[in-house]
Each structure stands twice: as C-alpha cells, then as structure tokens.
Design a protein around this motif. Structure first.
Motif, PDB file in Angstrom:
ATOM      1  N   ARG A   1       0.649  -0.994   0.090  1.00 33.36           N
ATOM      2  CA  ARG A   1      -0.032   0.003   0.064  1.00 33.36           C
ATOM      3  C   ARG A   1       0.868   1.097  -0.026  1.00 33.36           C
ATOM      4  N   GLY A   2       2.011   1.203   0.859  1.00 27.86           N
ATOM      5  CA  GLY A   2       2.769   2.341   0.877  1.00 27.86           C
ATOM      6  C   GLY A   2       3.440   2.619  -0.517  1.00 27.86           C
ATOM      7  N   GLN A   3       3.852   1.498  -1.002  1.00 27.70           N
ATOM      8  CA  GLN A   3       4.535   1.661  -2.510  1.00 27.70           C
ATOM      9  C   GLN A   3       3.552   2.131  -3.537  1.00 27.70           C
ATOM     10  N   VAL A   4       2.298   1.930  -3.488  1.00 29.11           N
ATOM     11  CA  VAL A   4       1.488   2.127  -4.478  1.00 29.11           C
ATOM     12  C   VAL A   4       1.300   3.872  -4.282  1.00 29.11           C
ATOM     13  N   LEU A   5       0.967   4.142  -3.042  1.00 30.68           N
ATOM     14  CA  LEU A   5       0.737   5.673  -2.768  1.00 30.68           C
ATOM     15  C   LEU A   5       2.165   6.337  -3.131  1.00 30.68           C
ATOM     16  N   SER A   6       3.221   6.050  -2.866  1.00 30.11           N
ATOM     17  CA  SER A   6       4.318   6.356  -3.176  1.00 30.11           C
ATOM     18  C   SER A   6       4.317   6.895  -4.819  1.00 30.11           C
ATOM     19  N   LEU A   7       4.222   5.702  -5.351  1.00 31.95           N
ATOM     20  CA  LEU A   7       3.948   5.698  -6.954  1.00 31.95           C
ATOM     21  C   LEU A   7       2.987   6.763  -7.459  1.00 31.95           C
ATOM     22  N   TYR A   8       1.995   6.709  -6.662  1.00 28.13           N
ATOM     23  CA  TYR A   8       0.869   7.823  -7.139  1.00 28.13           C
ATOM     24  C   TYR A   8       1.372   9.333  -6.758  1.00 28.13           C
ATOM     25  N   ARG A   9       2.009   9.480  -5.800  1.00 30.17           N
ATOM     26  CA  ARG A   9       2.460  10.974  -5.367  1.00 30.17           C
ATOM     27  C   ARG A   9       3.511  11.189  -6.563  1.00 30.17           C
ATOM     28  N   GLU A  10       4.379  10.239  -6.857  1.00 29.88           N
ATOM     29  CA  GLU A  10       5.629  10.189  -7.879  1.00 29.88           C
ATOM     30  C   GLU A  10       4.940  10.730  -9.414  1.00 29.88           C
ATOM     31  N   ALA A  11       3.773   9.936  -9.659  1.00 30.40           N
ATOM     32  CA  ALA A  11       3.292  10.320 -10.768  1.00 30.40           C
ATOM     33  C   ALA A  11       2.736  11.658 -10.853  1.00 30.40           C
ATOM     34  N   LEU A  12       2.043  12.189  -9.863  1.00 30.33           N
ATOM     35  CA  LEU A  12       1.424  13.697  -9.601  1.00 30.33           C
ATOM     36  C   LEU A  12       2.407  14.490  -9.750  1.00 30.33           C
ATOM     37  N   ARG A  13       3.919  14.377  -9.154  1.00 27.67           N
ATOM     38  CA  ARG A  13       4.840  15.077  -9.031  1.00 27.67           C
ATOM     39  C   ARG A  13       5.388  15.307 -10.532  1.00 27.67           C
ATOM     40  N   THR A  14       5.265  14.228 -11.435  1.00 25.87           N
ATOM     41  CA  THR A  14       5.845  14.300 -12.717  1.00 25.87           C
ATOM     42  C   THR A  14       5.079  15.097 -13.660  1.00 25.87           C
ATOM     43  N   VAL A  15       3.732  14.905 -13.358  1.00 29.05           N
ATOM     44  CA  VAL A  15       2.713  15.881 -13.968  1.00 29.05           C
ATOM     45  C   VAL A  15       2.776  17.159 -13.978  1.00 29.05           C
ATOM     46  N   ARG A  16       3.232  17.555 -12.731  1.00 27.55           N
ATOM     47  CA  ARG A  16       3.344  19.171 -12.447  1.00 27.55           C
ATOM     48  C   ARG A  16       4.159  19.760 -13.421  1.00 27.55           C
ATOM     49  N   VAL A  17       5.361  18.811 -14.164  1.00 31.81           N
ATOM     50  CA  VAL A  17       6.309  19.697 -15.099  1.00 31.81           C
ATOM     51  C   VAL A  17       5.667  19.695 -16.482  1.00 31.81           C
ATOM     52  N   ALA A  18       4.542  18.947 -16.745  1.00 35.41           N
ATOM     53  CA  ALA A  18       4.127  19.095 -17.894  1.00 35.41           C
ATOM     54  C   ALA A  18       3.735  20.588 -18.183  1.00 35.41           C
ATOM     55  N   PRO A  19       3.543  20.794 -19.694  1.00 36.97           N
ATOM     56  CA  PRO A  19       2.741  22.001 -20.168  1.00 36.97           C
ATOM     57  C   PRO A  19       1.524  22.150 -19.485  1.00 36.97           C
TER      58      PRO A  19
END
Length: 100
Positions: free
Chosen positions: A33-51
């Motif tokens: 569960r912690g790994q899934v939540l971490s991946l979700y946060r990482e994905a959202l951080r990655t999206v932040r740099v998109a145009p």
C-alpha cells in the motif's frame, strides 16, 4: 477518497480490530500500500512539470489508472501493476524532460 477505497480493497481478508471500525492489514499488504501511494505521488509530481495545457488530462489519466485497479487484492498482480506504473512514470518523465 481513492486511498480509503484502496485500503478497503486490500483489507478484505484482514482481521477486524478491537476498536470500532478498525481494520488491521498484514505487513506485506501494508508495505505494498505504501509503495502504491508513493508511486501515485511520484506520478502527480511528474505531471506537475508538463505544459499547462496537458496537466489536467495527465492528472485524470493517472487517477483513472489507480481508480481502475483500486480493488485489486492479488499481491502478485499488485506488484506487476507497480512495476508497470514505475515504467510508465519513468517514460513520462523522460518525455517531459525536454519540455522543462
């Protein structure tokens, strides 16, 4: 909301705790569960740099992937989804690297 549903799906076989409505999950599920939540946060951080014009759609796609699999209880399948998710986030990060 997504995290509550995620927890409910993974705790289907868990024991009922002593406290009212308390659910106890085993260590492996807790770690996953912690790994899934971490991946979700990482994905959202990655999206932040998109145009700006792509962010909302990317955010919806990320959320959609997690919501589509939130009831997954098979630990082998969850590990597979984690590895696929990490690969997709890495690809997205590499694609957006030139945009920054």
């Amino acid at each position: 909301e997504i995290f509550n549903n995620l927890e409910r799906g993974w705790c289907a076989k868990a024991q009922q705790g002593q406290g009212k409505g308390q659910v106890i999950m085993d260590l492996k599920r807790f770690i996953l569960r912690g790994q899934v939540l971490s991946l979700y946060r990482e994905a959202l951080r990655t999206v932040r740099v998109a145009p700006a014009h792509l962010r909302d759609e990317l955010r919806r796609q990320v959320r959609g992937e997690f919501v589509a699999n939130e009831s997954q209880a098979d630990q082998v399948q969850i590990r597979y989804l984690l590895s696929e998710g990490k690969r997709k986030v890495k690809e997205l990060d590499e694609m957006l690297c030139g945009v920054r």
